[in-house]
Design an enzyme around this catalytic site. Structure first.
Site, PDB file in Angstrom:
ATOM      1  N   LEU A 140      66.687  35.895  31.591  1.00  0.00           N
ATOM      2  CA  LEU A 140      65.771  36.954  31.983  1.00  0.00           C
ATOM      3  C   LEU A 140      64.827  36.351  33.023  1.00  0.00           C
ATOM      4  O   LEU A 140      64.480  35.171  32.942  1.00  0.00           O
ATOM      5  CB  LEU A 140      64.954  37.466  30.792  1.00  0.00           C
ATOM      6  N   ASP A 141      64.416  37.148  33.992  1.00  0.00           N
ATOM      7  CA  ASP A 141      63.467  36.657  34.986  1.00  0.00           C
ATOM      8  C   ASP A 141      62.183  36.199  34.303  1.00  0.00           C
ATOM      9  O   ASP A 141      61.849  36.653  33.201  1.00  0.00           O
ATOM     10  CB  ASP A 141      63.136  37.756  36.000  1.00  0.00           C
ATOM     11  N   LYS A 142      61.452  35.341  34.961  1.00  0.00           N
ATOM     12  CA  LYS A 142      60.216  34.786  34.407  1.00  0.00           C
ATOM     13  C   LYS A 142      59.295  35.867  33.850  1.00  0.00           C
ATOM     14  O   LYS A 142      58.787  35.758  32.731  1.00  0.00           O
ATOM     15  CB  LYS A 142      59.470  33.987  35.483  1.00  0.00           C
TER      16      LYS A 142
END
Length: 296
Positions: A140-142
């Site tokens: 998942l993106d940051k």
């Protein structure tokens, strides 16, 4: 611990006729043909966003991206970072990742990642892949929060990876977007490719790969909360598609505006897959973050 960070070389090519990809790269860089062939076998060469699998592949016009592993000494240590574990057995761990937490180390970042937290909270992780991503099957993106499944052994890692590759994993998200979509539900189907102007961004492009996103409006006023399901899993897919229909995700500093927020408002609330050992269907859910309701 020795890890490999990536140096990227981008080559814009416009040949008179088709040529072997390894010949073109060799001519335009200082890399030897044998080194290029090894990089291709490692999956480190892309042509117009497509993975190059053979050194003899022919190219003519477009962009070649070569990733060169650069050795760097790094010590990945367990860190007592809070981690919400939703489920754990001998094969997998399912966690609810908080926004602001990078999944794994890379160039310029050696700690305060999900991997550091996993090494502290979980005894065993799979060893497939490089050493900076133990157990990591997907990302998942940051600034995206929500559910992730982690592999605790190599057998589980391979089985889960196959499910992701075969699009057998179900993922649903809540997103808070600017404004109110004209339709209360919809299906967005485009191709998505890396932007030629900014390599950190993805964009809708006929040259890209097929991407399908479905959404339903859950609640709206000035802004809207959407229930989003993705059929494909392209990089930044939901963020790109929301921008494409004119309703970027609130707080998205790449595809919208960060404004006063310290995150973008995208949360993976449901994750479904087959258990890697007994093949039983497993579905995990989380509640929508309370902060999402404050933005509409």
């Amino acid at each position: 611990m020795l890890i490999y960070c990536m140096e990227k070389i981008e080559l814009i090519i416009c040949e008179d006729s088709e040529r072997r990809v390894d010949q073109v790269i060799s001519f335009k860089t200082s890399l030897s043909r044998s080194r290029i062939q090894k990089l291709i076998s490692m999956g480190r060469v892309h042509y117009n966003s497509e993975l190059v699998v053979k050194s003899s592949a022919l190219v003519k016009e477009g962009i070649i991206v070569v990733e060169i592993p650069i050795p760097e000494e790094i010590d990945i240590k367990p860190q007592n970072i809070p981690l919400e574990i939703k489920y754990e057995d001998s094969d997998i761990v399912v966690i609810n990742k908080q926004a602001g937490l990078v999944v794994h180390s890379g160039a310029g970042r050696k700690d305060n990642t999900l991997v550091n937290a996993l090494l502290f909270h979980v005894k065993n992780l799979s060893g497939i892949g490089d050493k900076i991503r133990p157990g990591i099957v997907h990302r998942l993106d940051k600034d995206t929060s929500g559910l992730m499944v982690i592999a605790k052994n190599d057998k589980a890692h391979l089985a889960l990876s196959a499910q992701f590759k075969g699009r057998e994993v179900g993922k649903k998200y809540y997103a808070v977007v600017k404004g109110v979509p004209i339709s209360s539900s919809g299906r967005i189907e485009t191709n998505i490719a890396r932007s030629r102007k900014d390599r950190k961004k993805m964009t809708v492009s006929v040259e890209g790969k097929r991407a399908v996103t479905e959404y339903k409006v859950v609640k709206s006023d000035v802004n809207s909360i959407l229930d989003v399901k993705i059929e494909t899993g392209r990089t930044h897919q939901i963020r790109v598609h929301m921008l494409h229909i004119g309703h970027p995700i609130i707080g998205d500093e790449i595809y919208g505006k960060r404004e006063k927020f310290d995150r973008h408002f995208l949360h993976c609330y449901e994750l479904s897959f087959k258990h890697p050992s007994n093949l039983s269907e497993m579905t995990f859910t989380t509640d929508i973050p309370i902060s999402f309701f404050r933005l509409i």
